[in-house]
Design an enzyme around this catalytic site. Structure first.
Site, PDB file in Angstrom:
ATOM      1  CG  ASP A  15       7.861  -0.743  -4.339  1.00 56.16           C
ATOM      2  OD1 ASP A  15       6.801  -0.237  -3.942  1.00 56.16           O
ATOM      3  OD2 ASP A  15       7.936  -1.912  -4.774  1.00 56.16           O
TER       4      ASP A  15
ATOM      5  N   GLY B 142       0.566  -8.812  -3.695  1.00 57.95           N
ATOM      6  CA  GLY B 142      -0.290  -8.060  -2.775  1.00 57.95           C
ATOM      7  C   GLY B 142       0.382  -6.870  -2.112  1.00 57.95           C
ATOM      8  N   GLY B 143       1.479  -6.362  -2.676  1.00 56.63           N
ATOM      9  CA  GLY B 143       2.116  -5.165  -2.119  1.00 56.63           C
ATOM     10  C   GLY B 143       2.497  -5.380  -0.671  1.00 56.63           C
TER      11      GLY B 143
ATOM     12  CB  THR C 108       3.218  -8.772  -7.336  1.00 56.43           C
ATOM     13  OG1 THR C 108       3.508  -7.410  -7.107  1.00 56.43           O
ATOM     14  CG2 THR C 108       4.441  -9.602  -7.065  1.00 56.43           C
TER      15      THR C 108
ATOM     16  NE  ARG D  60      12.341  -4.185  -5.741  1.00 57.52           N
ATOM     17  CZ  ARG D  60      11.028  -4.009  -5.708  1.00 57.52           C
ATOM     18  NH1 ARG D  60      10.221  -4.758  -6.441  1.00 57.52           N
ATOM     19  NH2 ARG D  60      10.497  -3.088  -4.930  1.00 57.52           N
TER      20      ARG D  60
ATOM     21  CB  SER E  66      10.842  -5.750  -2.823  1.00 53.83           C
ATOM     22  OG  SER E  66       9.807  -6.640  -3.158  1.00 53.83           O
ATOM     23  CB  SER E  67       6.489  -6.313   0.553  1.00 51.46           C
ATOM     24  OG  SER E  67       6.529  -5.043   1.129  1.00 51.46           O
TER      25      SER E  67
ATOM     26  CG  ASN F 183       4.934  -1.026  -7.818  1.00 52.66           C
ATOM     27  OD1 ASN F 183       4.595  -1.700  -6.858  1.00 52.66           O
ATOM     28  ND2 ASN F 183       5.039   0.277  -7.750  1.00 52.66           N
TER      29      ASN F 183
HETATM   30  N1  GLY Z   1       6.241  -3.649  -5.858  1.00 50.40           N
HETATM   31  C1  GLY Z   1       5.840  -4.330  -4.702  1.00 50.40           C
HETATM   32  C2  GLY Z   1       6.959  -4.943  -3.951  1.00 50.40           C
HETATM   33  O1  GLY Z   1       7.994  -5.226  -4.539  1.00 50.40           O
HETATM   34  O2  GLY Z   1       6.860  -5.143  -2.775  1.00 50.40           O
END
Ligand code: GLY
Length: 587
Positions: free
Chosen positions: A440, A490-491, A398, A121, A469-470, A418
């Site tokens: 984020d 998909g965020g 993503t 990350r 992050s997700s 992102n």
């Molecule tokens: N940028 C989206 C995530 O990392 O969740």
């Protein structure tokens, strides 16, 4: 076979009998839970996965799939193929494939009986500070956190991929980069998705001369499907990595170009930030759902913790019997999801900086407590869980890929810049897009990010910290064997998309292609609504509304490129039809 039964009522076996939607329904006690998902593909299935014996690659771009498959066919392992894929996607799918961003890779080795996570990350630059995205009136400045040079975190992809290869691969970095260099130098034929994406982002890309030069023709016009797309600057950047390893990115010419770009646009990334960037080896979060071992990404991702939390809550309901995408099942899922996302807003952040109560969040006892709050006949208003007022903006971005080899290795990788096209800023002379991952972080605790996700103090901006992050690359094992490899872009919807692929296989016994293709739903606490894709019936929507839910039809959510390993060792690939370039291939 699942032993769960859903009876029409009344004996002492039942733990509850409640009126639901005008019917009296009863939960059977959860008996002999461990399920065995179906292993064979039945003749007559509506969705047929790709089937192979020796290796399977599923990615969001057919050119990346082809390159990775060649690596496997030549005797490389899943990590070799994964690193090759990631670099190839950085060329063929610049909207999300990247070297200017970051991500997470889960690697499962049956031989070593271990699942490890590589955290690459992005990190906040050393000059970043808590209030850097606040306007003079104290409000969060979205343009600054999303579309400025300051929106970029220190990229982690190159260091992460190099670490994966060094520790778990068998080929050199130069070998893994060779297909990407060729695709950048010689170009590739543009599919419609590529040119459509650029056209959609044209206004923002054209704002930067460095981006305009790459994504538009010299006369300023757009590229058309069927034309060849060549990226000389990117090819040169990739060659420097092939020749000098990670130093070819984090030091020397590429680092100079990144820092010069920062200085031109008022960004914060320095030579020191680049030199100091380190990926981290992490322990994935691990839990058990109906007899399956679930491994997923630990902080700085929230994904793994909340997938386990939601599964733990749902394990107490007979989901196989309530049925796939029935109103009752969607209601129970939404109630579990909203509770997990409420917790996300408070507890999740970079565990190198803050204490994250992973054990508590993923414990069966906590799940039981949350399950006890769920009423089967009525939706819980999100405002009664925790307050908030998020923005509705959302975007698809993503990219995820899954790979399994014949040596018992599986790789699940999600990486990102992102938004689609990240900050929309190309590093001049280096040919790649910078992420806008700083959005984020919680620019202002309590105020939503671009996905409508509320963050708290735990995710405030601090120098060198990783933003929450997700992304949820996930590997499921059954009896010590790799069983399912999945994940999604998909965020905020990454967590629920991945969750539904797991449930579709484990609870509903869909084959992997059907599990990936099935219509999805999503609830993220705030806004207080169930988002649904096309394909959920009007009757179901009406029943959900009767329970008090607001149901909102949205564009397709996520793109889960997934693999299932059958008990006989056969590999089944499910490419997500939500992306026209998705591709599953095996040999
Ligand atoms: N940028 C989206 C995530 O990392 O969740």
């Amino acid at each position: 076979m699942h032993k769960l039964q859903y009876f029409a009522c009344p004996t002492a076996m039942f733990r509850a009998a409640r009126p639901v939607m005008g019917l009296t329904l009863c939960w059977a006690l959860i008996i002999a839970a461990p399920g065995q998902a179906r292993e064979a593909i039945l003749e007559g299935d509506r969705f047929v996965p790709v089937e192979a014996k020796n290796g399977m690659v599923v990615t969001s771009h057919y050119l990346a799939t082809d390159e990775a498959l060649k690596v496997l066919e030549q005797g490389g392992n899943a990590v070799d193929a994964a690193v090759t894929t990631a670099f190839a996607l950085a060329v063929t799918q610049p909207r999300s494939g990247n070297i200017g961003g970051g991500g997470f890779m889960l690697i499962s080795s049956e031989q070593r009986d271990e699942v490890v996570a590589i955290d690459y990350r992005e990190r906040a630059p050393a000059l970043a500070s808590r209030d850097m995205f606040l306007a003079t009136d104290g409000s969060a400045d979205e343009a600054l956190s999303r579309y400025s040079h300051k929106s970029a975190g220190v990229p982690g992809t190159v260091a992460g991929l190099a670490l994966a290869l060094e520790r778990y691969g068998t080929i050199s970095l130069a070998q893994a980069l060779a297909p990407a260099i060729r695709l950048a130098e010689e170009g590739f034929i543009i599919p419609a998705r590529f040119s459509d994406g650029i056209n959609d982002a044209a206004d923002k890309l054209r704002q930067h001369e460095s981006s305009r030069k790459i994504f538009f023709k010299p006369d300023g016009s757009s590229y058309e499907p069927g034309e060849r797309f060549i990226q000389k600057d990117l090819a040169a950047t990739l060659k420097r990595i092939a020749e000098q390893g990670v130093n070819g990115f984090y030091q020397g010419t590429t680092a100079d170009l990144i820092v010069a770009e920062m200085q031109r646009g008022g960004g914060l990334i320095t030579h020191e930030d680049l030199k100091n960037y380190q990926p981290a080896l992490r322990q994935p979060v691990h839990g058990n759902y109906r007899g399956y071992d679930i491994y997923s990404m630990s902080p700085p991702s929230s994904g793994g913790a909340h997938i386990l939390q939601i599964l733990n809550i749902l394990e107490g309901f007979p989901i196989a019997s309530t049925g796939h995408n029935s109103a009752l099942t969607i209601h129970l899922m939404a109630e579990a999801m909203t509770r997990a996302y409420a917790d996300r807003s408070k507890y999740l952040g970079d565990s190198d900086f803050v204490q994250v109560p992973i054990k508590g969040l993923t414990s069966k006892t906590y799940a039981e407590q949350l399950r006890g709050e769920i009423k089967q006949e009525q939706a819980t208003a999100s405002a009664t869980l925790l307050p908030g007022n998020p923005a509705p903006y959302e975007s698809n971005d993503t990219t995820h890929f899954s790979i399994v080899d014949k040596f018992g290795n599986a790789v699940s990788n999600t990486y990102t810049i992102n938004f689609s096209y990240g900050s929309h800023i190309v590093v001049d002379g280096a040919g790649f897009l910078l992420n806008n991952e700083m959005d984020d972080f919680s620019a202002k605790p309590g105020v939503a990010n671009a996905y409508g996700l509320i963050g708290g103090e735990a995710n405030k901006i601090e120098p060198n910290k990783r933003m929450l992050s997700s992304m949820s690359p996930t590997i499921v094992k059954k009896d010590g064997k790799n069983f399912l490899v999945t994940g999604s872009p998909g965020g905020s919807r990454i967590i629920t998309t991945t969750l539904q692929v797991l449930m579709n296989v484990i609870d509903h016994r869909l084959n992997i292609q059907a599990a990936v293709s099935a219509p999805r739903v999503h609830h993220q606490w705030l806004p207080d609504e169930i988002r649904i894709e096309e394909g959920i019936s009007p009757d179901t929507i009406r029943l959900l509304e009767q329970l008090g839910h607001t149901v909102v039809r949205k564009d397709a959510m996520g793109a889960s490129q997934s693999i299932m390993v059958g008990g006989d060792g056969r590999l089944y690939g499910g490419a997500d039809p939500r992306r026209s370039t998705s591709s599953a291939k095996g040999f």
